[in-house]
Design a protein around this motif. Structure first.
Motif, short mmCIF file in Angstrom:
data_model
loop_
_atom_site.label_atom_id
_atom_site.label_comp_id
_atom_site.label_asym_id
_atom_site.label_seq_id
_atom_site.Cartn_x
_atom_site.Cartn_y
_atom_site.Cartn_z
N GLY A 81 12.84 18.88 0.33
CA GLY A 81 11.61 18.16 0.59
C GLY A 81 10.42 19.09 0.71
O GLY A 81 9.32 18.77 0.24
N ALA A 82 10.64 20.27 1.31
CA ALA A 82 9.56 21.25 1.43
C ALA A 82 9.22 21.86 0.07
O ALA A 82 8.05 22.08 -0.25
CB ALA A 82 9.97 22.34 2.42
N ILE A 83 10.26 22.13 -0.73
CA ILE A 83 10.03 22.70 -2.07
C ILE A 83 9.29 21.70 -2.96
O ILE A 83 8.41 22.06 -3.75
CB ILE A 83 11.38 23.09 -2.71
N ALA A 84 9.63 20.42 -2.84
CA ALA A 84 9.06 19.39 -3.70
C ALA A 84 7.54 19.38 -3.65
O ALA A 84 6.89 19.13 -4.66
CB ALA A 84 9.60 18.02 -3.28
N LYS A 85 6.96 19.68 -2.49
CA LYS A 85 5.51 19.59 -2.33
C LYS A 85 4.76 20.59 -3.19
O LYS A 85 3.55 20.46 -3.38
CB LYS A 85 5.15 19.79 -0.86
N PHE A 86 5.48 21.58 -3.72
CA PHE A 86 4.81 22.61 -4.53
C PHE A 86 5.15 22.50 -6.01
O PHE A 86 4.90 23.43 -6.78
CB PHE A 86 5.19 24.00 -4.00
N THR A 87 5.74 21.38 -6.42
CA THR A 87 6.12 21.21 -7.82
C THR A 87 5.11 20.29 -8.52
O THR A 87 4.44 19.47 -7.87
CB THR A 87 7.53 20.60 -7.92
N PRO A 88 4.99 20.41 -9.85
CA PRO A 88 3.91 19.69 -10.58
C PRO A 88 4.03 18.17 -10.56
O PRO A 88 3.01 17.49 -10.64
CB PRO A 88 4.07 20.23 -12.02
N ALA A 89 5.24 17.63 -10.49
CA ALA A 89 5.39 16.17 -10.56
C ALA A 89 5.20 15.50 -9.20
O ALA A 89 5.07 14.27 -9.14
CB ALA A 89 6.76 15.81 -11.12
N TYR A 90 5.18 16.29 -8.14
CA TYR A 90 5.14 15.72 -6.79
C TYR A 90 3.85 14.92 -6.53
O TYR A 90 3.90 13.75 -6.13
CB TYR A 90 5.28 16.83 -5.75
N GLY A 91 2.71 15.54 -6.77
CA GLY A 91 1.43 14.90 -6.47
C GLY A 91 1.22 13.63 -7.28
O GLY A 91 0.78 12.60 -6.75
N VAL A 111 -2.18 18.08 -7.87
CA VAL A 111 -2.43 17.75 -9.29
C VAL A 111 -3.48 18.69 -9.88
O VAL A 111 -3.29 19.24 -10.98
CB VAL A 111 -2.90 16.28 -9.42
N LEU A 112 -4.57 18.91 -9.16
CA LEU A 112 -5.66 19.73 -9.70
C LEU A 112 -5.25 21.19 -9.84
O LEU A 112 -5.63 21.86 -10.81
CB LEU A 112 -6.89 19.61 -8.78
N VAL A 113 -4.48 21.70 -8.88
CA VAL A 113 -4.05 23.10 -8.97
C VAL A 113 -3.14 23.32 -10.17
O VAL A 113 -3.32 24.26 -10.95
CB VAL A 113 -3.33 23.52 -7.66
#
Length: 258
Positions: free
Chosen positions: A205-215, A236-238
């Motif tokens: 869950g913590a890793i997911a927040k830094f992946t491209p599809a999460y946002g 998304v913007l990053v």
């Protein structure tokens, strides 16, 4: 008339972008049966396998499983379509089409813009197809939820169009989809598109927040969850900035070699 003025006069309007060029790009993409199969059929098959039998059940967080999985797989369909469209630049490089285009007045920025527009067209087809399949299968949502989730999935796919261009300029055509196919599935899983973030465990869950599809996934599902976090937009913007910057650098490097 000075030489500089004469050169400026030869520059095409809008950098060379025109409706004829864009329409040719779109038709060429839609004629690719393999692209249509992976962008429309595969997410639909996933929905029938994983979502249809449980569409009336509730998730542990109280949300409708059918709505959750339909929106998530629509995001996956859009990101797959946009990435595949962008990565086609690798095939064009191998065939010498990119080199031929550089002999025309078409500006690099205009070339990238046409590619992005064509990719968005294909991802729009994927979004509409997935929603039609979900509606025919009995998933119901109010009009605002359909519209908001669809727009987020469609516009958010621009992130993955940039990813496809980035990888397409870095790798030979025979390796692009071999790498991007599994990579997209992993990114979708880590981003919570195949299963809710809440049941992935604390570490994932913590890793997911830094992946491209999460946002994109969180924003697309926000109409049914009623939740919103500005960090989803930042995500998304990053990632859009990272992939666009990478694509621009790879494009310049590829151009300098010609």
């Amino acid at each position: 008339m000075s030489q500089e003025t004469a050169m400026q006069d030869r520059r095409p309007s809008a950098g060379g972008v025109n409706t004829t060029f864009l329409w040719i790009e779109i038709k060429r993409m839609l004629r690719n049966r393999r692209t249509i199969m992976f962008t429309v059929l595969m997410p639909a098959i996933f929905f029938f396998i994983f979502g249809l039998s449980n569409k009336n059940q509730q998730l542990p967080n109280g949300h409708s499983y059918g709505q959750y999985i339909l929106i998530s797989l629509t995001v996956y369909a859009a990101m797959t379509a946009a990435t595949g469209a962008g990565s086609q630049v690798a095939v064009e490089r191998a065939q010498g089409w990119s080199r031929q285009l550089r002999l025309t007045p078409l500006l690099p920025g205009a070339y990238i813009a046409v590619k992005a527009a064509a990719a968005l067209t294909l991802s729009l087809v994927a979004v509409i197809a997935q929603f039609v399949i979900g509606a025919l299968a009995g998933v119901t949502m109010d009009a605002q939820t359909w519209l908001t989730a669809g727009l987020v999935a469609w516009v958010g796919s621009l992130v993955f169009a940039a990813l496809g261009l980035f990888v397409g300029y870095l790798m030979p055509s025979q390796n692009v989809m071999q790498i991007l196919g599994p990579a997209l599935a992993i990114l979708a899983m880590l981003g919570g598109l195949f299963m809710p973030i809440e049941i992935m465990g604390e570490t994932f869950g913590a890793i997911a927040k830094f992946t491209p599809a999460y946002g994109i996934g969180q924003l697309a599902r926000s109409p049914i969850t009623g939740e919103f976090d500005a960090l989803w937009i930042v995500n998304v913007l990053v990632w859009l900035a990272i992939f666009v910057g990478g694509a621009a650098m790879a494009f310049r490097r590829d151009t300098n070699r010609v």
